[in-house]
Write a protein that holds these residues in place. Structure first.
Motif, mmCIF file in Angstrom:
data_model
loop_
_atom_site.group_PDB
_atom_site.id
_atom_site.type_symbol
_atom_site.label_atom_id
_atom_site.label_comp_id
_atom_site.label_asym_id
_atom_site.label_seq_id
_atom_site.Cartn_x
_atom_site.Cartn_y
_atom_site.Cartn_z
ATOM 1 N N VAL A 1 -10.057 -9.379 -16.729
ATOM 2 C CA VAL A 1 -9.596 -10.382 -15.767
ATOM 3 C C VAL A 1 -9.034 -11.595 -16.499
ATOM 4 O O VAL A 1 -7.968 -12.122 -16.144
ATOM 5 N N ARG A 2 -9.730 -12.048 -17.540
ATOM 6 C CA ARG A 2 -9.255 -13.213 -18.287
ATOM 7 C C ARG A 2 -7.897 -12.947 -18.925
ATOM 8 O O ARG A 2 -7.004 -13.812 -18.920
ATOM 9 N N CYS B 1 -5.657 -10.740 -17.907
ATOM 10 C CA CYS B 1 -4.659 -10.691 -16.837
ATOM 11 C C CYS B 1 -4.220 -12.101 -16.455
ATOM 12 O O CYS B 1 -3.021 -12.363 -16.260
ATOM 13 N N ASN B 2 -5.160 -13.021 -16.346
ATOM 14 C CA ASN B 2 -4.812 -14.412 -16.066
ATOM 15 C C ASN B 2 -3.910 -14.992 -17.148
ATOM 16 O O ASN B 2 -2.923 -15.681 -16.862
ATOM 17 N N GLU B 3 -4.236 -14.698 -18.386
ATOM 18 C CA GLU B 3 -3.460 -15.228 -19.505
ATOM 19 C C GLU B 3 -2.025 -14.707 -19.490
ATOM 20 O O GLU B 3 -1.071 -15.466 -19.762
ATOM 21 N N GLY C 1 -0.416 -13.396 -16.844
ATOM 22 C CA GLY C 1 0.265 -13.534 -15.563
ATOM 23 C C GLY C 1 0.340 -12.225 -14.813
ATOM 24 O O GLY C 1 1.383 -11.865 -14.257
ATOM 25 N N SER D 1 -11.590 -15.843 -12.301
ATOM 26 C CA SER D 1 -10.140 -15.932 -12.253
ATOM 27 C C SER D 1 -9.658 -17.342 -11.944
ATOM 28 O O SER D 1 -10.238 -18.062 -11.120
ATOM 29 N N THR D 2 -8.585 -17.709 -12.584
ATOM 30 C CA THR D 2 -7.926 -18.992 -12.320
ATOM 31 C C THR D 2 -6.723 -18.809 -11.402
ATOM 32 O O THR D 2 -6.022 -19.783 -11.111
ATOM 33 N N ALA D 3 -6.482 -17.583 -10.954
ATOM 34 C CA ALA D 3 -5.323 -17.268 -10.112
ATOM 35 C C ALA D 3 -5.768 -17.046 -8.665
ATOM 36 O O ALA D 3 -6.956 -16.840 -8.387
ATOM 37 N N THR E 1 -8.366 -19.878 -2.144
ATOM 38 C CA THR E 1 -7.605 -19.872 -3.393
ATOM 39 C C THR E 1 -6.099 -19.758 -3.170
ATOM 40 O O THR E 1 -5.340 -19.687 -4.147
ATOM 41 N N GLY F 1 1.043 -16.098 -8.247
ATOM 42 C CA GLY F 1 0.217 -15.199 -9.028
ATOM 43 C C GLY F 1 0.795 -14.805 -10.363
ATOM 44 O O GLY F 1 0.044 -14.456 -11.285
#
Length: 354
Positions: free
Chosen positions: A196-197, A199-201, A203, A223-225, A255, A352
């Motif tokens: 997950v991290r 994927c966030n990095e 995009g 997640s930050t997204a 979110t 996203g």
């Protein structure tokens, strides 16, 4: 509503059908034989403006796919799920499907484009070119070191669900059962949290469809997204563990996330049956509920074309305009229909994929 509204679709399994029909792939993609739910001609006819095209590696059983219509005809049911699949087993088929998505563009360059950014999606649609975004349903093809994620990203992967219904090294999915709660099984593994991290990095949207409740909550914490479920419905109306509870819908709304409404009959019917003999009312009830709990800016379409049993009234992609007409007759004005059909997904991609 008088004019056809172009629509963006949050999930389909056309690549799987194309892979199994590889000896006739030109006919599957470019023909108009009316087989399956999608092909280029019917997509253009219906107003299919773009969508997330799933890489899904089916269970390696050597036998035919299950007869879901029979297995899910008389609830309650609890279908056995296949065991974990290693990345060594999954990668060859995943790479084949990724290649097929790019082949679709090469075979019809004036009509289809693989897009990696929200800007590319909007530009393609504005030029009447279907925008295809690569998605992965179940991350079995990504090994424990996560290195393959970089490769798939470079090929265009922009949306990924860590699990399908079977378990992976990243977490547990929900079973194909009815009735049931998504509160079953443990959440993400440590490798899943790392996924997950990353994927966030990069995009890459993390898809929550098929996640159990513990895994959903883990993604929400990490997640930050925006939280996104590409093809899920309302658990309050159909008690499948694949559907989202009102609490989960509230988290997605907080979110600025998104839910794509799934046309699969066994996630729509109140009794969980796979029966496709229904009117528009059950579908509209789910859309109403999703809008009530998410707001009208966070609901779209997530058909599950070529991966489910559709209501007869839809039948295939050419039935979507009729669904939009039914929503119009239900009282949805043109502005809301534009959001549900396309604009909400395009806005979600901008949030996203950044």
């Amino acid at each position: 509503m008088t004019d056809r509204i172009p629509f963006f679709d949050g999930h389909n399994d056309f690549l799987l059908r194309l892979m199994f029909g590889s000896n006739e792939r030109e006919e599957v993609w470019l023909g108009n034989a009316g087989k399956g739910h999608l092909d280029l001609a019917r997509m253009k006819q219906a107003g299919f403006a773009g969508g997330l095209f799933a890489i899904f590696v089916p269970p390696i059983s050597g036998g035919p796919p299950p007869d879901f219509a029979s297995l899910m005809a008389n609830p309650p049911y609890d279908l056995p799920m296949p065991p974990k699949m290693t990345h060594g087993e999954a990668q060859p088929m995943a790479l084949t499907m990724a290649g097929l998505l790019h082949w679709m563009e090469r075979a019809a360059p004036d009509d289809f484009k693989v897009c990696c950014t929200a800007e590319e999606v909007r530009e393609a649609i504005s030029n009447n070119i279907i925008a295809g975004v690569m998605h992965m349903e179940g991350a079995e093809a990504i090994g424990p070191d996560l290195d393959a994620l970089y490769l798939f990203y470079d090929m265009g992967l922009r949306s990924l669900g860590p699990v399908w219904s079977r378990p992976t090294i990243f977490g547990d999915g929900v079973p194909m059962s009815f009735p049931g709660s998504p509160d079953i099984g443990s959440g993400l593994t440590e490798k899943g949290k790392d996924l997950v991290r990353l994927c966030n990095e990069l995009g890459i949207i993390v898809d929550l469809s098929h996640m159990n409740e513990a895994g959903f909550d883990d993604v929400a914490k990490i997640s930050t997204a925006p939280l996104v479920a590409t093809h899920s419905n309302a658990h309050a109306l159909s008690e499948s563990p694949r559907n989202l509870t009102d609490r989960q819908l509230a988290q997605i709304r907080e979110t600025g996330g998104m839910v794509g409404f799934n046309y699969a009959t066994f996630y729509i019917n109140e009794d969980g049956r796979a029966s496709n003999d229904m009117g528009w009312e059950p579908l509209i009830r789910h859309i109403d509920h999703l809008i009530e709990h998410l707001g009208e800016d966070h609901v779209g379409l997530g058909s599950d074309f070529d991966g489910c049993i559709l209501p007869k009234l839809i039948g295939d992609v050419t039935g979507v305009p009729n669904f939009l007409i039914a929503l119009s007759e239900h009282g949805y004005d043109n502005a809301l229909l534009q959001k549900l059909a396309r604009d909400n997904w395009l806005d979600c991609l901008e949030r996203g994929l950044s």
